[in-house]
Design a protein around this motif. Sequence first.
Motif, short mmCIF file in Angstrom:
data_model
loop_
_atom_site.label_atom_id
_atom_site.label_comp_id
_atom_site.label_asym_id
_atom_site.label_seq_id
_atom_site.Cartn_x
_atom_site.Cartn_y
_atom_site.Cartn_z
N SER A 70 76.74 -76.14 78.63
CA SER A 70 76.70 -76.54 77.22
C SER A 70 77.81 -75.80 76.48
O SER A 70 78.40 -74.86 77.02
N THR A 71 78.03 -76.20 75.26
CA THR A 71 79.03 -75.50 74.44
C THR A 71 78.62 -74.06 74.20
O THR A 71 79.45 -73.15 74.27
N ALA A 72 77.34 -73.84 73.95
CA ALA A 72 76.85 -72.47 73.72
C ALA A 72 77.05 -71.62 74.98
O ALA A 72 77.46 -70.45 74.88
N ASP A 73 76.78 -72.19 76.14
CA ASP A 73 76.98 -71.49 77.40
C ASP A 73 78.46 -71.18 77.61
O ASP A 73 78.83 -70.09 78.04
N PHE A 74 79.30 -72.15 77.29
CA PHE A 74 80.76 -71.98 77.41
C PHE A 74 81.23 -70.83 76.53
O PHE A 74 81.96 -69.94 76.98
N ILE A 75 80.78 -70.81 75.29
CA ILE A 75 81.18 -69.75 74.36
C ILE A 75 80.69 -68.39 74.87
O ILE A 75 81.45 -67.41 74.87
N SER A 76 79.47 -68.34 75.32
CA SER A 76 78.91 -67.09 75.84
C SER A 76 79.72 -66.56 77.02
O SER A 76 80.04 -65.37 77.08
N LYS A 77 80.07 -67.44 77.93
CA LYS A 77 80.84 -67.03 79.11
C LYS A 77 82.27 -66.63 78.73
O LYS A 77 82.83 -65.68 79.30
N GLU A 127 86.52 -62.35 77.39
CA GLU A 127 87.20 -61.55 76.37
C GLU A 127 86.87 -60.06 76.53
O GLU A 127 87.77 -59.20 76.47
N GLU A 128 85.61 -59.74 76.76
CA GLU A 128 85.20 -58.34 76.93
C GLU A 128 85.88 -57.71 78.15
O GLU A 128 86.35 -56.58 78.08
N GLU A 129 85.91 -58.44 79.24
CA GLU A 129 86.52 -57.91 80.47
C GLU A 129 88.03 -57.72 80.29
O GLU A 129 88.60 -56.74 80.75
N ALA A 130 88.67 -58.67 79.61
CA ALA A 130 90.11 -58.55 79.36
C ALA A 130 90.39 -57.37 78.44
O ALA A 130 91.37 -56.63 78.64
N ILE A 146 93.97 -62.56 76.21
CA ILE A 146 92.98 -62.29 75.16
C ILE A 146 93.18 -63.25 74.00
O ILE A 146 92.20 -63.83 73.50
N ALA A 147 94.42 -63.44 73.57
CA ALA A 147 94.69 -64.33 72.44
C ALA A 147 94.25 -65.77 72.75
O ALA A 147 93.66 -66.45 71.89
N ILE A 148 94.51 -66.23 73.95
CA ILE A 148 94.12 -67.58 74.34
C ILE A 148 92.60 -67.72 74.36
O ILE A 148 92.04 -68.70 73.86
N ILE A 149 91.93 -66.72 74.91
CA ILE A 149 90.47 -66.76 75.00
C ILE A 149 89.85 -66.72 73.60
O ILE A 149 88.93 -67.49 73.30
N VAL A 150 90.34 -65.86 72.74
CA VAL A 150 89.81 -65.77 71.37
C VAL A 150 90.01 -67.10 70.66
O VAL A 150 89.09 -67.60 69.98
N SER A 151 91.17 -67.69 70.82
CA SER A 151 91.45 -69.00 70.21
C SER A 151 90.51 -70.07 70.76
O SER A 151 89.99 -70.90 70.00
N SER A 152 90.26 -70.03 72.06
CA SER A 152 89.34 -71.00 72.68
C SER A 152 87.92 -70.84 72.16
O SER A 152 87.22 -71.83 71.93
N ILE A 153 87.50 -69.60 71.97
CA ILE A 153 86.16 -69.34 71.43
C ILE A 153 86.05 -69.90 70.02
O ILE A 153 85.07 -70.58 69.68
N LYS A 154 87.07 -69.65 69.21
CA LYS A 154 87.06 -70.16 67.82
C LYS A 154 87.02 -71.68 67.80
O LYS A 154 86.27 -72.28 67.01
N THR A 155 87.80 -72.31 68.64
CA THR A 155 87.83 -73.78 68.71
C THR A 155 86.48 -74.32 69.14
O THR A 155 85.96 -75.28 68.56
N ALA A 156 85.89 -73.70 70.16
CA ALA A 156 84.58 -74.16 70.65
C ALA A 156 83.51 -73.99 69.58
O ALA A 156 82.63 -74.84 69.45
N ARG A 157 83.58 -72.91 68.83
CA ARG A 157 82.59 -72.69 67.76
C ARG A 157 82.71 -73.74 66.67
O ARG A 157 81.70 -74.16 66.10
N LYS A 158 83.92 -74.15 66.37
CA LYS A 158 84.12 -75.20 65.36
C LYS A 158 83.55 -76.52 65.82
O LYS A 158 83.00 -77.28 65.04
N LYS A 159 83.70 -76.82 67.12
CA LYS A 159 83.17 -78.07 67.67
C LYS A 159 81.66 -78.08 67.73
O LYS A 159 81.04 -79.13 67.69
N LYS A 160 81.09 -76.90 67.86
CA LYS A 160 79.63 -76.77 67.98
C LYS A 160 79.00 -77.10 66.67
O LYS A 160 78.18 -77.82 66.42
#
Length: 117
Positions: A56-63, A68-71, A103-117
């Motif tokens: 799900s989108t929520a699962d995607f964002i969580s993962k 991001e944390e590991e990076a 990190i920048a790509i992942i943060v951007s992806s998280i923001k985009t996914a949150r907007k879609k959610k």
Amino acid sequence: MNEEQMKKRTKEFAKSIIKLCRKLPENREGRLIGNQIFRSGTSVAANYRTACRARSTADFISKLCIVEEEADETLFWLELIEEMKILDRSLIESLMQENNEIIAIIVSSIKTARKKK
């Protein structure tokens, strides 16, 4: 950057981290830091692949947040290696740059996914 390109990029990053670990000194600090950066640096790729299989989108964002944390942890260890002069900066400079870009790509992806959610 599409999913397959990012999978490849994070895998190449993991391989670079492994190569870096091979250059760390064979003493207590080298082993301890090596174990930590090996784990976090390779985890970026592994967890990104897991995120790509999210249910799900929520699962995607969580993962992706785990990625991001590991990076970010990997960046910490790279900074420590540099600041403690464990390895020459020239050996880690490009890795730090790649780490920051991931990190920048992942943060951007998280923001985009949150907007879609």
